[in-house]
Design a protein around this motif. Structure first.
Motif, PDB file in Angstrom:
ATOM      1  N   ILE A 245       0.839  -1.209   0.000  1.00 28.37           N
ATOM      2  CA  ILE A 245       0.000   0.000   0.000  1.00 28.37           C
ATOM      3  C   ILE A 245       0.868   1.251   0.000  1.00 28.37           C
ATOM      4  CG2 ILE A 245      -1.721   1.315   1.309  1.00 28.37           C
ATOM      5  CD1 ILE A 245      -2.769  -1.430   2.360  1.00 28.37           C
ATOM      6  N   ALA A 246       1.984   1.231   0.735  1.00 30.08           N
ATOM      7  CA  ALA A 246       2.894   2.388   0.777  1.00 30.08           C
ATOM      8  C   ALA A 246       3.456   2.681  -0.610  1.00 30.08           C
ATOM      9  CB  ALA A 246       4.019   2.141   1.784  1.00 30.08           C
ATOM     10  N   GLU A 247       3.796   1.634  -1.353  1.00 31.62           N
ATOM     11  CA  GLU A 247       4.279   1.827  -2.732  1.00 31.62           C
ATOM     12  C   GLU A 247       3.204   2.482  -3.588  1.00 31.62           C
ATOM     13  OE1 GLU A 247       5.891  -1.702  -4.578  1.00 31.62           O
ATOM     14  OE2 GLU A 247       7.036  -2.193  -2.759  1.00 31.62           O
ATOM     15  N   SER A 248       1.968   2.031  -3.427  1.00 36.42           N
ATOM     16  CA  SER A 248       0.850   2.608  -4.174  1.00 36.42           C
ATOM     17  C   SER A 248       0.650   4.078  -3.791  1.00 36.42           C
ATOM     18  CB  SER A 248      -0.421   1.813  -3.908  1.00 36.42           C
ATOM     19  OG  SER A 248      -1.545   2.451  -4.480  1.00 36.42           O
ATOM     20  N   ILE A 249       0.738   4.385  -2.502  1.00 37.40           N
ATOM     21  CA  ILE A 249       0.577   5.769  -2.034  1.00 37.40           C
ATOM     22  C   ILE A 249       1.682   6.648  -2.615  1.00 37.40           C
ATOM     23  CG2 ILE A 249       0.711   7.250   0.015  1.00 37.40           C
ATOM     24  CD1 ILE A 249      -0.813   5.013   1.529  1.00 37.40           C
TER      25      ILE A 249
ATOM     26  N   HIS B 106      -8.158   6.271  -0.644  1.00 42.13           N
ATOM     27  CA  HIS B 106      -9.302   6.118   0.264  1.00 42.13           C
ATOM     28  C   HIS B 106      -8.894   6.578   1.653  1.00 42.13           C
ATOM     29  CE1 HIS B 106     -11.298   3.833  -2.851  1.00 42.13           C
ATOM     30  NE2 HIS B 106     -10.203   3.100  -2.973  1.00 42.13           N
ATOM     31  N   PRO B 107      -9.641   7.509   2.241  1.00 47.63           N
ATOM     32  CA  PRO B 107      -9.274   8.000   3.575  1.00 47.63           C
ATOM     33  C   PRO B 107      -9.443   6.932   4.654  1.00 47.63           C
ATOM     34  CG  PRO B 107     -11.341   8.983   2.850  1.00 47.63           C
ATOM     35  CD  PRO B 107     -10.838   8.151   1.714  1.00 47.63           C
ATOM     36  N   ILE B 108      -8.779   7.159   5.780  1.00 49.84           N
ATOM     37  CA  ILE B 108      -8.912   6.301   6.956  1.00 49.84           C
ATOM     38  C   ILE B 108     -10.270   6.627   7.584  1.00 49.84           C
ATOM     39  CG2 ILE B 108      -7.957   5.688   9.207  1.00 49.84           C
ATOM     40  CD1 ILE B 108      -6.018   5.815   6.270  1.00 49.84           C
ATOM     41  N   THR B 109     -10.996   5.594   8.025  1.00 48.98           N
ATOM     42  CA  THR B 109     -12.335   5.813   8.579  1.00 48.98           C
ATOM     43  C   THR B 109     -12.276   5.871  10.097  1.00 48.98           C
ATOM     44  OG1 THR B 109     -13.250   4.592   6.699  1.00 48.98           O
ATOM     45  CG2 THR B 109     -14.719   4.994   8.558  1.00 48.98           C
ATOM     46  N   LEU B 110     -12.885   6.915  10.651  1.00 44.42           N
ATOM     47  CA  LEU B 110     -12.962   7.132  12.091  1.00 44.42           C
ATOM     48  C   LEU B 110     -14.399   6.998  12.562  1.00 44.42           C
ATOM     49  CD1 LEU B 110     -10.883  10.465  12.257  1.00 44.42           C
ATOM     50  CD2 LEU B 110     -10.023   8.126  12.534  1.00 44.42           C
ATOM     51  N   ASP B 111     -14.561   6.623  13.826  1.00 48.17           N
ATOM     52  CA  ASP B 111     -15.896   6.709  14.419  1.00 48.17           C
ATOM     53  C   ASP B 111     -16.113   8.148  14.886  1.00 48.17           C
ATOM     54  OD1 ASP B 111     -14.516   6.978  16.841  1.00 48.17           O
ATOM     55  OD2 ASP B 111     -15.204   5.075  17.664  1.00 48.17           O
TER      56      ASP B 111
ATOM     57  N   GLY C 123      -9.085   1.019   7.989  1.00 50.17           N
ATOM     58  CA  GLY C 123      -7.929   1.588   7.309  1.00 50.17           C
ATOM     59  C   GLY C 123      -6.643   1.547   8.107  1.00 50.17           C
ATOM     60  N   ARG C 124      -6.526   0.585   9.033  1.00 49.22           N
ATOM     61  CA  ARG C 124      -5.296   0.499   9.832  1.00 49.22           C
ATOM     62  C   ARG C 124      -4.079   0.249   8.945  1.00 49.22           C
ATOM     63  NH1 ARG C 124      -4.990  -3.784  13.090  1.00 49.22           N
ATOM     64  NH2 ARG C 124      -6.289  -4.934  11.637  1.00 49.22           N
ATOM     65  N   HIS C 125      -4.229  -0.573   7.900  1.00 50.84           N
ATOM     66  CA  HIS C 125      -3.110  -0.828   6.992  1.00 50.84           C
ATOM     67  C   HIS C 125      -2.762   0.432   6.194  1.00 50.84           C
ATOM     68  CE1 HIS C 125      -4.109  -5.042   7.857  1.00 50.84           C
ATOM     69  NE2 HIS C 125      -2.860  -5.290   7.499  1.00 50.84           N
ATOM     70  N   ARG C 126      -3.782   1.162   5.738  1.00 52.17           N
ATOM     71  CA  ARG C 126      -3.531   2.410   5.009  1.00 52.17           C
ATOM     72  C   ARG C 126      -2.842   3.437   5.898  1.00 52.17           C
ATOM     73  NH1 ARG C 126      -9.061   3.818   3.746  1.00 52.17           N
ATOM     74  NH2 ARG C 126      -9.630   1.799   4.585  1.00 52.17           N
TER      75      ARG C 126
ATOM     76  N   GLU D 223      -5.445  11.096   5.351  1.00 53.96           N
ATOM     77  CA  GLU D 223      -6.718  11.813   5.318  1.00 53.96           C
ATOM     78  C   GLU D 223      -7.730  10.944   6.050  1.00 53.96           C
ATOM     79  OE1 GLU D 223      -7.718  12.661   1.264  1.00 53.96           O
ATOM     80  OE2 GLU D 223      -5.689  13.385   0.843  1.00 53.96           O
ATOM     81  N   PHE D 224      -8.735  11.587   6.659  1.00 48.33           N
ATOM     82  CA  PHE D 224      -9.716  10.874   7.458  1.00 48.33           C
ATOM     83  C   PHE D 224     -11.133  11.213   7.004  1.00 48.33           C
ATOM     84  CE2 PHE D 224      -6.005  11.543  10.202  1.00 48.33           C
ATOM     85  CZ  PHE D 224      -5.741  10.231  10.583  1.00 48.33           C
ATOM     86  N   GLU D 225     -12.028  10.270   7.250  1.00 46.91           N
ATOM     87  CA  GLU D 225     -13.460  10.495   7.096  1.00 46.91           C
ATOM     88  C   GLU D 225     -14.137   9.915   8.333  1.00 46.91           C
ATOM     89  OE1 GLU D 225     -14.759   8.386   3.594  1.00 46.91           O
ATOM     90  OE2 GLU D 225     -14.461   6.426   4.520  1.00 46.91           O
ATOM     91  N   VAL D 226     -15.320  10.395   8.652  1.00 42.00           N
ATOM     92  CA  VAL D 226     -16.039   9.932   9.839  1.00 42.00           C
ATOM     93  C   VAL D 226     -17.235   9.084   9.416  1.00 42.00           C
ATOM     94  CG1 VAL D 226     -17.361  10.641  11.873  1.00 42.00           C
ATOM     95  CG2 VAL D 226     -15.311  11.907  11.216  1.00 42.00           C
TER      96      VAL D 226
END
Length: 195
Positions: free
Chosen positions: A26-30, A37-42, A50-53, A65-68
């Motif tokens: 994923i880091a290579e892709s980034i 795709h943003p990391i998802t938060l509650d 998105g822990r791997h991202r 980047e994050f989304e809720v």
């Protein structure tokens, strides 16, 4: 809703494995195309997807980047786990079972369904077997053993068979203990009657 990361992973998924080879991929892709795709938060700012991202962003040296997610975080986490293509069905089931266990959905040797998993009968026979197998592993061998399945260190079926054997051993030992106690009571009663 503005996304503000609390610095925490949701406790239901904080001890699930991170696959370093996947993070590197994923880091290579980034590095090549950015974070797609943003990391998802509650709503409390804890990572629920998105822990791997997120780990890959750190490796790539970029700010994530994050989304809720404003819905039920447990529902999101279970469905997010199901979408993983790099894991076997047994690994995905183990991750979901660990997540449900953390959420308190395993009591007295049974899964409590409802809400997130509305109807056990809607699952395929394989899915029911996976969850049943994961439950027995949790009950008999413990959480660490099921985590080894989620990591891919152990196969679900092999560990389930180990759990069944251990359960039989425990049940046989308990049965022998009960029989020995009953025999002792009978000897005492016979001795009292003979005296």
């Amino acid at each position: 809703m503005a996304a503000k990361f609390s610095g925490k992973i949701h406790p239901y998924i904080e001890d699930l494995p991170i696959f370093e080879d996947k993070v590197d991929e994923i880091a290579e892709s980034i590095d090549e195309v950015g974070l797609l795709h943003p990391i998802t938060l509650d709503e409390e700012g804890q990572v629920i997807g998105g822990r791997h991202r997120m780990a890959a962003c750190e490796v790539a040296g970029i700010d994530p980047e994050f989304e809720v997610w404003e819905g039920d975080p447990l529902s999101f986490m279970l469905h997010d786990n199901d979408a993983r293509k790099h894991q076997t069905a047994g690994q995905r089931a183990a991750e979901n079972a660990l997540t449900m266990h953390s959420a308190g959905m395993r009591k007295n040797g049974r899964w409590s369904y409802g809400g997130v998993i509305s109807d056990f009968s809607e699952m395929s026979a394989n899915e029911r077997n996976y969850y049943s197998n994961c439950g027995l592993i949790l009950d008999i061998l413990g959480r660490d053993s099921l985590q080894s399945v989620a990591r891919g260190d152990e196969k679900l079926l092999e560990l389930y068979q180990d759990a069944r054997q251990e359960k039989e051993r425990i049940e046989n030992a308990e049965r022998l203990k009960v029989e020995a106690a009953r025999e002792e009571e009978e000897r005492e009663a016979y001795a009292a009657d003979s005296a």
